[in-house]
Design an enzyme around this catalytic site. Structure first.
Site, short mmCIF file in Angstrom:
data_model
loop_
_atom_site.label_atom_id
_atom_site.label_comp_id
_atom_site.label_asym_id
_atom_site.label_seq_id
_atom_site.Cartn_x
_atom_site.Cartn_y
_atom_site.Cartn_z
CG ASP A 79 -0.30 -0.04 2.62
OD1 ASP A 79 0.76 -0.64 2.50
OD2 ASP A 79 -0.60 0.84 3.63
CD GLU A 138 4.12 0.91 7.07
OE1 GLU A 138 4.82 1.25 7.84
OE2 GLU A 138 3.93 1.55 6.08
#
Length: 378
Positions: A79, A138
């Protein structure tokens, strides 16, 4: 085009603003399976898009070595943060300009993951077991990402011996810094209840602001520590003060504030939370702590020496072991095995026109291959 560069372009071209699912994991799977990895993907979170409980995709991949061999893990996240405005090229259309590759995630951290995949292609399967611990959560709340991957690994009886996280730790040039630990983090929401009233009739109201001022004054002057051999001093910052009061002649009914503490290993999140709660309650307030991570330290030793030797061999420089900076998913992985972070230069992470030197991708790939070989033969 080098293999690491090709992998990086493929990952960047799959938009994956946190929380990430779908196409970027398809690309990752397509890269790993031809290298002999068994890939397991799963989704956690059942909330609405935009909420902390939004669905997150995770990937665990493993290539088993001989029975009884060592197990080395690479970890990271696919991400990325939102690209924002003002890019000189489309953030999810990787573009080569001069010596740089531009695109969101180039350094944080699709570039490093591309190097990991390229590296394992150069590590023979008979050397030992290698795995990938890859999340799509994250940069966001980090509730259903690496924590869920750790739960999965434990349920399957999987335990690496060492883990390297590909965060962009380098500062001025590739290889100048590795992270052997990180400080912990706790955010605490403070609240004082009062009684709303007219400023001309204070005896008929109860102003919560003086109490909040006293709480914040005491917290701001709270002695924490002077640092340790490996950690800088802990710091407490007042990050928000809010009174829901738009009228100048009204005593507010409530005062709110928030503090954030980054702390070293002389404290725990629980011990600091207890101190803050006691101070808040002394002045008639309440405190609600949320601990996002405890401090961790992988003391300099065999693992850090492996990384230092690999960096030295490829760059001729000695990486500085450090614990500075923000939190990462290493704070969760520390419960599994020793973990160190090492990756690309971080100058453009989270910025518009994020870019990586293409030569650094090939160098980092070789460094990662050396580290994996050393870890599996240790």
């Amino acid at each position: 085009m080098s293999q690491a560069l090709d992998y990086a372009k493929r990952l960047i071209a799959a938009p994956s603003v946190t929380p990430a699912t779908g196409a970027v994991f398809d690309e990752m799977q397509a890269m790993l399976e031809p290298l002999g990895f068994a890939v397991h993907r799963f989704t956690r979170g059942e909330g609405e898009e935009g909420s902390d409980e939004a669905p997150v995709e995770n990937l665990f991949a493993i290539r088993h070595g001989p029975e009884g061999s060592k197990h080395f893990a690479f970890a990271g996240h696919l991400d990325v943060v939102p690209p924002g405005e003002g890019w000189t090229s489309a953030p999810f259309e990787p573009e080569e300009r001069g010596e740089l590759l531009y695109g969101r995630g180039a350094v944080d951290m699709k570039g490093a993951i591309a190097c990991m995949v390229d590296a394992v292609a150069n590590v023979p399967q008979e050397a030992g077991t290698i795995s990938f611990i890859i999340t799509g959560d994250e940069e966001g709340p980090a509730l259903h990402g690496t924590r869920a991957l750790i739960d999965y690994m434990r349920s399957e009886g999987i335990k690496p011996d060492l883990c390297l996280v590909g965060e962009p730790t380098s500062v001025n040039r590739l290889g100048d810094m590795m992270k052997i630990g990180r400080r912990g983090s706790v955010n605490i929401w403070l609240e004082v209840e009062g009684t709303q009233g007219h400023v001309a009739y204070p005896h008929l109201a109860g102003n919560p602001l003086p109490a909040m001022v006293e709480i914040l004054r005491e917290l701001n002057n709270l002695p924490l520590d002077e640092g340790t051999d490996w950690f800088q001093p802990s710091n407490l910052e007042i990050t928000e003060i809010d009174v829901p009061n738009r009228a100048h002649n009204v005593i507010p009914a409530k005062a709110k504030a928030r503090i954030s503490i980054r702390f070293n290993d002389t404290h725990s999140g629980a011990s600091l939370s207890k101190q803050v709660i006691e101070i808040a309650e002394k002045h008639g307030g309440t405190a609600r702590p949320v601990i996002s991570g405890e401090p961790f330290l992988t003391e300099p030793g065999a693992f850090s020496s492996m990384i230092a030797a690999a960096v030295k061999a490829e760059t001729a420089i000695d990486p500085e072991p450090s614990t500075t900076g923000g939190t990462s998913d290493a704070r969760f992985l520390r419960s599994v095995c020793p973990v160190i972070e090492f990756g690309l230069c971080n100058a453009t992470m989270h910025k518009r026109d994020e870019a990586v030197a293409m030569a650094d991708l090939d160098t980092l790939s070789r460094i990662y291959a050396r580290v994996a070989q050393a870890a599996l033969s240790s």
